[in-house]
Design a protein around this motif. Sequence first.
Motif, PDB file in Angstrom:
ATOM      1  N   MET A   1       0.853  -1.189   0.000  1.00 11.44           N
ATOM      2  CA  MET A   1       0.000   0.000   0.000  1.00 11.44           C
ATOM      3  C   MET A   1       0.890   1.241   0.000  1.00 11.44           C
ATOM      4  SD  MET A   1      -3.141   0.989   2.565  1.00 11.44           S
ATOM      5  CE  MET A   1      -2.157   1.260   4.031  1.00 11.44           C
ATOM      6  N   TRP A   2       0.586   2.194  -0.895  1.00  9.58           N
ATOM      7  CA  TRP A   2       1.351   3.437  -0.953  1.00  9.58           C
ATOM      8  C   TRP A   2       0.907   4.333   0.199  1.00  9.58           C
ATOM      9  CZ3 TRP A   2       5.677   4.594  -3.173  1.00  9.58           C
ATOM     10  CH2 TRP A   2       6.066   5.922  -3.366  1.00  9.58           C
ATOM     11  N   PHE A   3       1.870   4.789   1.024  1.00  9.59           N
ATOM     12  CA  PHE A   3       1.532   5.430   2.297  1.00  9.59           C
ATOM     13  C   PHE A   3       2.552   6.511   2.605  1.00  9.59           C
ATOM     14  CE2 PHE A   3       1.704   5.945   6.857  1.00  9.59           C
ATOM     15  CZ  PHE A   3       0.408   5.759   7.317  1.00  9.59           C
ATOM     16  N   GLY A   4       2.091   7.684   3.075  1.00 12.27           N
ATOM     17  CA  GLY A   4       3.027   8.709   3.509  1.00 12.27           C
ATOM     18  C   GLY A   4       2.426  10.091   3.534  1.00 12.27           C
ATOM     19  N   THR A   5       3.304  11.083   3.585  1.00 11.27           N
ATOM     20  CA  THR A   5       2.922  12.490   3.582  1.00 11.27           C
ATOM     21  C   THR A   5       3.243  13.093   2.217  1.00 11.27           C
ATOM     22  OG1 THR A   5       5.098  13.200   4.358  1.00 11.27           O
ATOM     23  CG2 THR A   5       3.455  12.638   6.043  1.00 11.27           C
ATOM     24  N   ARG A   6       3.004  14.371   2.081  1.00 13.00           N
ATOM     25  CA  ARG A   6       3.363  15.053   0.830  1.00 13.00           C
ATOM     26  C   ARG A   6       4.872  15.193   0.694  1.00 13.00           C
ATOM     27  NH1 ARG A   6      -0.947  19.456  -0.982  1.00 13.00           N
ATOM     28  NH2 ARG A   6       0.917  20.340  -1.939  1.00 13.00           N
ATOM     29  N   GLU A   7       5.612  15.016   1.806  1.00 13.13           N
ATOM     30  CA  GLU A   7       7.067  15.147   1.763  1.00 13.13           C
ATOM     31  C   GLU A   7       7.791  13.817   1.604  1.00 13.13           C
ATOM     32  OE1 GLU A   7       5.149  18.458   3.827  1.00 13.13           O
ATOM     33  OE2 GLU A   7       5.201  16.344   4.328  1.00 13.13           O
ATOM     34  N   TYR A   8       7.143  12.730   2.031  1.00 15.53           N
ATOM     35  CA  TYR A   8       7.797  11.415   1.954  1.00 15.53           C
ATOM     36  C   TYR A   8       6.723  10.322   1.969  1.00 15.53           C
ATOM     37  CZ  TYR A   8      10.527   7.293   3.077  1.00 15.53           C
ATOM     38  OH  TYR A   8      11.074   6.043   3.029  1.00 15.53           O
ATOM     39  N   ALA A   9       6.840   9.388   1.036  1.00 13.84           N
ATOM     40  CA  ALA A   9       5.923   8.255   0.988  1.00 13.84           C
ATOM     41  C   ALA A   9       6.661   7.049   0.435  1.00 13.84           C
ATOM     42  CB  ALA A   9       4.699   8.575   0.131  1.00 13.84           C
ATOM     43  N   GLN A  10       6.155   5.850   0.740  1.00 12.82           N
ATOM     44  CA  GLN A  10       6.777   4.627   0.240  1.00 12.82           C
ATOM     45  C   GLN A  10       5.751   3.502   0.271  1.00 12.82           C
ATOM     46  OE1 GLN A  10       9.734   3.887   3.635  1.00 12.82           O
ATOM     47  NE2 GLN A  10       8.826   1.855   3.327  1.00 12.82           N
ATOM     48  N   TRP A  11       6.123   2.375  -0.336  1.00  6.72           N
ATOM     49  CA  TRP A  11       5.288   1.184  -0.256  1.00  6.72           C
ATOM     50  C   TRP A  11       5.438   0.546   1.109  1.00  6.72           C
ATOM     51  CZ3 TRP A  11       1.743   0.475  -3.778  1.00  6.72           C
ATOM     52  CH2 TRP A  11       1.936   0.956  -5.074  1.00  6.72           C
ATOM     53  N   ILE A  12       4.323   0.200   1.744  1.00  7.12           N
ATOM     54  CA  ILE A  12       4.345  -0.546   2.993  1.00  7.12           C
ATOM     55  C   ILE A  12       3.481  -1.798   2.812  1.00  7.12           C
ATOM     56  CG2 ILE A  12       4.606   1.573   4.364  1.00  7.12           C
ATOM     57  CD1 ILE A  12       1.657   1.197   5.238  1.00  7.12           C
ATOM     58  N   GLU A  13       3.621  -2.717   3.739  1.00  8.72           N
ATOM     59  CA  GLU A  13       2.822  -3.942   3.669  1.00  8.72           C
ATOM     60  C   GLU A  13       1.335  -3.605   3.824  1.00  8.72           C
ATOM     61  OE1 GLU A  13       2.575  -7.464   6.718  1.00  8.72           O
ATOM     62  OE2 GLU A  13       4.324  -7.749   5.446  1.00  8.72           O
ATOM     63  N   THR A  14       0.506  -4.258   3.032  1.00  9.29           N
ATOM     64  CA  THR A  14      -0.934  -4.036   3.122  1.00  9.29           C
ATOM     65  C   THR A  14      -1.462  -4.532   4.466  1.00  9.29           C
ATOM     66  OG1 THR A  14      -1.111  -4.351   0.742  1.00  9.29           O
ATOM     67  CG2 THR A  14      -3.145  -4.489   2.015  1.00  9.29           C
ATOM     68  N   PRO A  15      -2.372  -3.806   5.115  1.00  2.75           N
ATOM     69  CA  PRO A  15      -2.952  -4.278   6.375  1.00  2.75           C
ATOM     70  C   PRO A  15      -3.669  -5.608   6.195  1.00  2.75           C
ATOM     71  CG  PRO A  15      -3.446  -1.961   6.019  1.00  2.75           C
ATOM     72  CD  PRO A  15      -2.854  -2.469   4.748  1.00  2.75           C
ATOM     73  N   LEU A  16      -3.937  -6.274   7.313  1.00  4.27           N
ATOM     74  CA  LEU A  16      -4.629  -7.550   7.285  1.00  4.27           C
ATOM     75  C   LEU A  16      -6.043  -7.395   6.731  1.00  4.27           C
ATOM     76  CD1 LEU A  16      -3.573  -8.959  10.771  1.00  4.27           C
ATOM     77  CD2 LEU A  16      -2.681  -9.650   8.543  1.00  4.27           C
ATOM     78  N   SER A  17      -6.557  -8.464   6.141  1.00  5.77           N
ATOM     79  CA  SER A  17      -7.931  -8.437   5.652  1.00  5.77           C
ATOM     80  C   SER A  17      -8.895  -8.266   6.825  1.00  5.77           C
ATOM     81  CB  SER A  17      -8.246  -9.737   4.901  1.00  5.77           C
ATOM     82  OG  SER A  17      -8.118 -10.849   5.755  1.00  5.77           O
ATOM     83  N   GLY A  18     -10.067  -7.759   6.524  1.00  2.05           N
ATOM     84  CA  GLY A  18     -11.046  -7.504   7.577  1.00  2.05           C
ATOM     85  C   GLY A  18     -10.936  -6.113   8.170  1.00  2.05           C
ATOM     86  N   ALA A  19     -10.113  -5.241   7.561  1.00  6.61           N
ATOM     87  CA  ALA A  19      -9.955  -3.882   8.075  1.00  6.61           C
ATOM     88  C   ALA A  19     -11.278  -3.119   7.963  1.00  6.61           C
ATOM     89  CB  ALA A  19      -8.863  -3.155   7.304  1.00  6.61           C
ATOM     90  N   ASP A  20     -11.603  -2.353   8.991  1.00  2.00           N
ATOM     91  CA  ASP A  20     -12.809  -1.532   8.999  1.00  2.00           C
ATOM     92  C   ASP A  20     -12.475  -0.186   8.365  1.00  2.00           C
ATOM     93  OD1 ASP A  20     -15.052  -0.017   9.503  1.00  2.00           O
ATOM     94  OD2 ASP A  20     -15.222  -0.569  11.610  1.00  2.00           O
TER      95      ASP A  20
END
Length: 298
Positions: free
Chosen positions: A1-20
């Motif tokens: 999952m692409w995740f971060g701020t406007r100054e820095y972002a990167q790919w991180i592991e996708t959260p577990l299924s069943g996320a609300d």
Amino acid sequence: MWFGTREYAQWIETPLSGADVSSVGWSAGGVLLNGGGWQKNSDATHKTYNFSWRKSSTRQQAQLMQSFRDGTYGTGPLYFLDPLTYTTNILPKTWADPSLAARNPGLNLIPGITPTASRDTALSNEPYDFRIQRYPINWATYTIPSGSARSGRKLFVPIPEGYSLHLGAVYQATGTAAIKVRRVKWDGTYGTTFTLESIPAWMNAVTNTDLIGNGDAGVEIWVEKLGNSSASIAIKGMTARVQPQFLAPDAIKLGPWVGGQGHSGVRFEGDVKIIEHNGMGGGQVEYAATFKEVGTWE
């Protein structure tokens, strides 16, 4: 999952299924003296995300999330794209369906101007059935008075590394009003501003503008009026989708329109929760975080 701020972002592991990932708004209801019922709900809602990651996550992965919480990579809102929305509509609902602001002025795209909602007139002379593309039934019309140039609130949309962004909007404008787009670079500077060309509502495509990532953080989108004369803009619906750059854009352009499933920027609700499990591979932990959408209201 692409995740971060406007100054820095990167790919991180996708959260577990069943996320609300539900929307939250105000509601109240009850029973009347005559046995009837009543229910009131706020027109506006905000997104909340309750994410957790696997028990075998590394200490480094958990610390990265904690560093985002600490403001190490910027103190502004956070942005991420839910992979399940890539090919539907990553925009917030208030941008995908601007007519929502006609019922709730807090959602307007131009601060200080509340749009009016109007239904489509008879479509017997149009070469399509308006139900096919499933656009909102109401146009949101902003009437911008004369005076100096007017610029609406800006929406930041990230572009994941290695992906392209596909934008589209159905709108009608008079005068110098238009929907504008510009690239945002990691250092906070901007690329060239251009006009997002309108799509006819009868077309089978819901996007018509393709933007390759090019290493930029993302783009800003807003409504603008240039010059001193009055102008107006009526917006029916907007769409944004992402896909890997190596894929041809033809298929992702096709409708129908889908309501916005993204957010306008989130902040941590509380702290990151980290639970240690064992010392294998330098340490295995699970971690969780809750995010609340705040961008539209900040």
